[in-house]
Design an enzyme around this catalytic site. Structure first.
Site, PDB file in Angstrom:
ATOM      1  N   LYS A 122       0.874  -1.183   0.000  1.00 31.67           N
ATOM      2  CA  LYS A 122       0.000   0.000   0.000  1.00 31.67           C
ATOM      3  C   LYS A 122       0.902   1.220   0.000  1.00 31.67           C
ATOM      4  O   LYS A 122       2.049   1.148   0.446  1.00 31.67           O
ATOM      5  CB  LYS A 122      -0.889  -0.002   1.255  1.00 31.67           C
ATOM      6  CG  LYS A 122      -2.137   0.846   1.142  1.00 31.67           C
ATOM      7  CD  LYS A 122      -3.284   0.122   0.463  1.00 31.67           C
ATOM      8  CE  LYS A 122      -4.449   1.050   0.184  1.00 31.67           C
ATOM      9  NZ  LYS A 122      -5.630   0.332  -0.309  1.00 31.67           N
ATOM     10  N   ASP A 162      -7.007   4.303  -4.581  1.00 32.88           N
ATOM     11  CA  ASP A 162      -7.674   4.178  -3.282  1.00 32.88           C
ATOM     12  C   ASP A 162      -8.275   5.565  -3.033  1.00 32.88           C
ATOM     13  O   ASP A 162      -8.483   6.331  -3.998  1.00 32.88           O
ATOM     14  CB  ASP A 162      -6.679   3.761  -2.178  1.00 32.88           C
ATOM     15  CG  ASP A 162      -7.363   3.379  -0.860  1.00 32.88           C
ATOM     16  OD1 ASP A 162      -7.921   2.285  -0.768  1.00 32.88           O
ATOM     17  OD2 ASP A 162      -7.359   4.196   0.089  1.00 32.88           O
TER      18      ASP A 162
HETATM   19  P1  NDP Z   1     -12.890   7.789  -2.938  1.00 35.53           P
HETATM   20  O1  NDP Z   1     -11.817   8.776  -2.744  1.00 35.53           O
HETATM   21  O2  NDP Z   1     -13.424   7.577  -4.300  1.00 35.53           O
HETATM   22  O3  NDP Z   1     -14.137   8.124  -1.991  1.00 35.53           O
HETATM   23  C1  NDP Z   1     -13.984   8.192  -0.600  1.00 35.53           C
HETATM   24  C2  NDP Z   1     -15.295   8.641  -0.004  1.00 35.53           C
HETATM   25  O4  NDP Z   1     -15.210   8.533   1.413  1.00 35.53           O
HETATM   26  C3  NDP Z   1     -15.617  10.095  -0.292  1.00 35.53           C
HETATM   27  O5  NDP Z   1     -17.001  10.244  -0.313  1.00 35.53           O
HETATM   28  C4  NDP Z   1     -15.002  10.810   0.905  1.00 35.53           C
HETATM   29  O6  NDP Z   1     -15.567  12.083   1.188  1.00 35.53           O
HETATM   30  C5  NDP Z   1     -15.327   9.826   2.014  1.00 35.53           C
HETATM   31  N1  NDP Z   1     -14.337   9.978   3.096  1.00 35.53           N
HETATM   32  C6  NDP Z   1     -12.990   9.870   2.997  1.00 35.53           C
HETATM   33  N2  NDP Z   1     -12.410  10.087   4.175  1.00 35.53           N
HETATM   34  C7  NDP Z   1     -13.404  10.348   5.030  1.00 35.53           C
HETATM   35  C8  NDP Z   1     -13.467  10.639   6.402  1.00 35.53           C
HETATM   36  N3  NDP Z   1     -12.338  10.731   7.138  1.00 35.53           N
HETATM   37  N4  NDP Z   1     -14.690  10.818   6.967  1.00 35.53           N
HETATM   38  C9  NDP Z   1     -15.824  10.710   6.221  1.00 35.53           C
HETATM   39  N5  NDP Z   1     -15.836  10.450   4.914  1.00 35.53           N
HETATM   40  C10 NDP Z   1     -14.653  10.264   4.332  1.00 35.53           C
HETATM   41  O7  NDP Z   1     -12.335   6.415  -2.327  1.00 35.53           O
HETATM   42  P2  NDP Z   1     -12.848   4.932  -2.581  1.00 35.53           P
HETATM   43  O8  NDP Z   1     -14.298   4.915  -2.811  1.00 35.53           O
HETATM   44  O9  NDP Z   1     -11.937   4.322  -3.578  1.00 35.53           O
HETATM   45  O10 NDP Z   1     -12.486   4.239  -1.192  1.00 35.53           O
HETATM   46  C11 NDP Z   1     -13.424   4.164  -0.105  1.00 35.53           C
HETATM   47  C12 NDP Z   1     -13.007   3.060   0.850  1.00 35.53           C
HETATM   48  O11 NDP Z   1     -12.957   1.808   0.148  1.00 35.53           O
HETATM   49  C13 NDP Z   1     -11.618   3.219   1.494  1.00 35.53           C
HETATM   50  O12 NDP Z   1     -11.636   2.662   2.787  1.00 35.53           O
HETATM   51  C14 NDP Z   1     -10.738   2.352   0.593  1.00 35.53           C
HETATM   52  O13 NDP Z   1      -9.567   1.927   1.251  1.00 35.53           O
HETATM   53  C15 NDP Z   1     -11.684   1.201   0.321  1.00 35.53           C
HETATM   54  N6  NDP Z   1     -11.371   0.386  -0.837  1.00 35.53           N
HETATM   55  C16 NDP Z   1     -11.298   0.935  -2.085  1.00 35.53           C
HETATM   56  C17 NDP Z   1     -11.017   0.145  -3.176  1.00 35.53           C
HETATM   57  C18 NDP Z   1     -11.044   0.677  -4.560  1.00 35.53           C
HETATM   58  O14 NDP Z   1     -11.006  -0.145  -5.497  1.00 35.53           O
HETATM   59  N7  NDP Z   1     -11.155   1.970  -4.784  1.00 35.53           N
HETATM   60  C19 NDP Z   1     -10.691  -1.282  -3.016  1.00 35.53           C
HETATM   61  C20 NDP Z   1     -10.913  -1.794  -1.679  1.00 35.53           C
HETATM   62  C21 NDP Z   1     -11.208  -0.966  -0.640  1.00 35.53           C
HETATM   63  P3  NDP Z   1     -14.778  13.427   0.815  1.00 35.53           P
HETATM   64  O15 NDP Z   1     -14.955  13.573  -0.661  1.00 35.53           O
HETATM   65  O16 NDP Z   1     -15.420  14.486   1.612  1.00 35.53           O
HETATM   66  O17 NDP Z   1     -13.345  13.203   1.204  1.00 35.53           O
END
Ligand code: NDP
Length: 449
Positions: A122, A162
């Protein structure tokens, strides 16, 4: 077992998320260690918690005003027993060594569950893409890659996206890698479709989390049709979780970002979801705008310091936390159960705190931990690597059916491993045990390296 957890805490006391991830895995695998003394003799727990390599570097870049900015870049190469290091890059101001070590540690077991030949890693940076121009993001990505390129490669370490790293960032990172190495290889996954990306990769984590939920429900002769679902986040994982849930006849009533959440009592449909995709991926706006656009929705601001998150306090059947780590505490977990939720499928990594997990397990709800439920993303990344090596592209249906099969297999693997160690129905134990055994048997075969 307490010993290894204490060692990890003493060595790096500030890495709280890493301690949490190590504790969760080590507690589950205790029966495996007890039945197989060779693992303790070979110091497997001690070897697993130490990354094979940690790379940390300066990322200087110039903003649009010509001011010099400096961020910190990281890559954790955690474990390569099963294949090249594989795992995403996160760009978020909260990123530090402890968060990336937790994510890399989880990734090792998750990748083992996928059945594909991938080790775990990571990386990322404390850079915040929010509010930056495309040119600033490009200059940052180029600077980041100008160091990272010497540590990665299609047979060494293959990063992906991510939080904060989507198609735009992968494009800029890939462009710089190609220029520096003078080669066009599958060194990153999540690439654009017309230059080496795989169909279904953007959808894979969200779709996979829903496929995993459907498998869990099938064990109780239930399906997603007609179920009311709470989804958090509004990024990549949340969007495609919502898309698949709508397609399967479920009703999604919430989405969120770091400022708050929307509750739409009439549920999202394809048209509303399309609005969210443009809002988040193109305009890069806030989820609060959804409530201005659709009268059936209300937006509620969320105070991160409050003792619970009201998003998890609505009547529903299923919950899909898809934002970030530690977004469900014990009170939220109890609120979910009190509101009728009997299934939680974790799209995010480690979204539920340990005492929240205990509540889910005590109440015997269907709880799919992230390392199993969100493994669809890295699985299709693995399929992207295969297509790149073969220099061909599979159809959408072909990738989707492979994804479905992988999620079904992961589900079965978790069920079987839990049963074998007397913990029927405990997907958390099943995922940890099955992932652990696969990785550590490979480590033993490969000697003390
Ligand atoms: P994105 O950046 O596309 O979206 C993240 C979302 O989560 C946004 O809506 C963001 O809001 C919100 N968010 C982030 N940090 C916080 C916080 N501290 N408190 C509240 N909301 C928050 O990321 P992903 O959708 O790719 O990833 C989301 C989760 O899924 C993570 O845990 C990631 O590790 C996991 N994941 C992702 C994979 C992938 O293929 N993308 C694979 C496996 C797991 P804002 O815009 O306000 O920051």
């Amino acid at each position: 077992m307490t010993d290894i957890i204490e060692v990890v805490k003493d060595r790096d006391p500030q890495e709280r998320e890493f301690h949490q991830a190590v504790t969760e895995v080590m507690e589950s695998i205790k029966p495996v260690l007890d039945q197989n003394p060779i693992y303790r003799q070979a110091k497997i727990p001690e070897r697993l918690v130490e990354p094979e390599r940690v790379i940390m570097f300066r990322v200087p870049w110039a903003d649009d005003q010509g001011n010099v900015q400096v961020n910190r870049g990281f890559r954790i190469e955690m474990n390569s027993a099963l294949g090249p290091y594989k795992g995403g890059l996160r760009f978020h101001p909260s990123v530090n060594l402890g968060i990336l070590k937790f994510l890399a540690f989880e990734q090792v077991f998750k990748n083992a569950l996928t059945t594909l030949p991938m080790g775990g890693g990571k990386g990322g940076s404390d850079f915040d893409p929010k509010g930056k121009s495309d040119n600033e993001v490009m200059r940052f990505c180029q600077s980041f890659m100008s160091e990272l390129f010497r540590h990665i490669g299609p047979d060494t370490d293959v990063p992906a996206g991510d939080i904060g790293v989507g198609a735009r960032e992968i494009g800029y990172l890939f462009g710089m890698y190609k220029k520096l190495r003078n080669e066009f290889t599958g060194v990153l996954t999540g690439k654009g479709l017309n230059w080496g990306g795989s169909l279904i990769r953007p959808e894979a984590t969200g779709y996979g989390s829903v496929y995993f939920a459907a498998e869990m429900l099938a064990t109780r002769n239930e399906s997603l049709e007609g179920k009311t679902c709470l989804v958090s986040g509004s990024g990549n994982v949340a969007q495609f979780t919502t898309e698949k849930l709508i397609e399967l006849g479920a009703k999604v009533v919430t989405l969120s970002d770091s400022s708050g959440y929307i509750y739409d009592e009439s549920g999202l449909d394809a048209q509303k979801l399309e609005y969210v995709k443009v809002l988040k991926n193109v305009r890069r706006g806030r989820i609060s705008e959804y409530a201005d656009k659709f009268a059936s929705a209300v937006h509620t601001e969320v105070d991160p310091a409050a003792d619970c998150n009201p998003l998890w306090n609505h009547k529903a059947d299923c919950a899909f936390p898809s934002a970030t780590q530690n977004e469900i505490n014990a009170k939220d977990a109890q609120n979910l159960i009190d509101n009728g939720v009997f299934l939680v499928s974790e799209g995010a990594n480690m979204p539920t705190m340990p005492d929240g997990i205990d509540i889910f397990k005590d109440q015997k709800i269907l709880y799919g931990p992230g390392k199993a439920a969100n493994a669809g993303g890295v699985s299709v990344s693995g399929l992207e690597m295969t297509q790149n090596s073969m220099r061909l592209s599979w159809t959408r249906d072909e990738v989707d059916s492979r994804l479905k099969l992988i999620m079904k297999t992961i589900h079965r693997t978790c069920v079987d491993a839990a049963e074998q160690y007397g913990q029927s129905g405990n997907y958390e134990a099943g995922a940890n045990i099955a992932g652990f055994v696969k990785v550590v048997d490979a480590m033993l075969d490969q000697g003390l390296v």
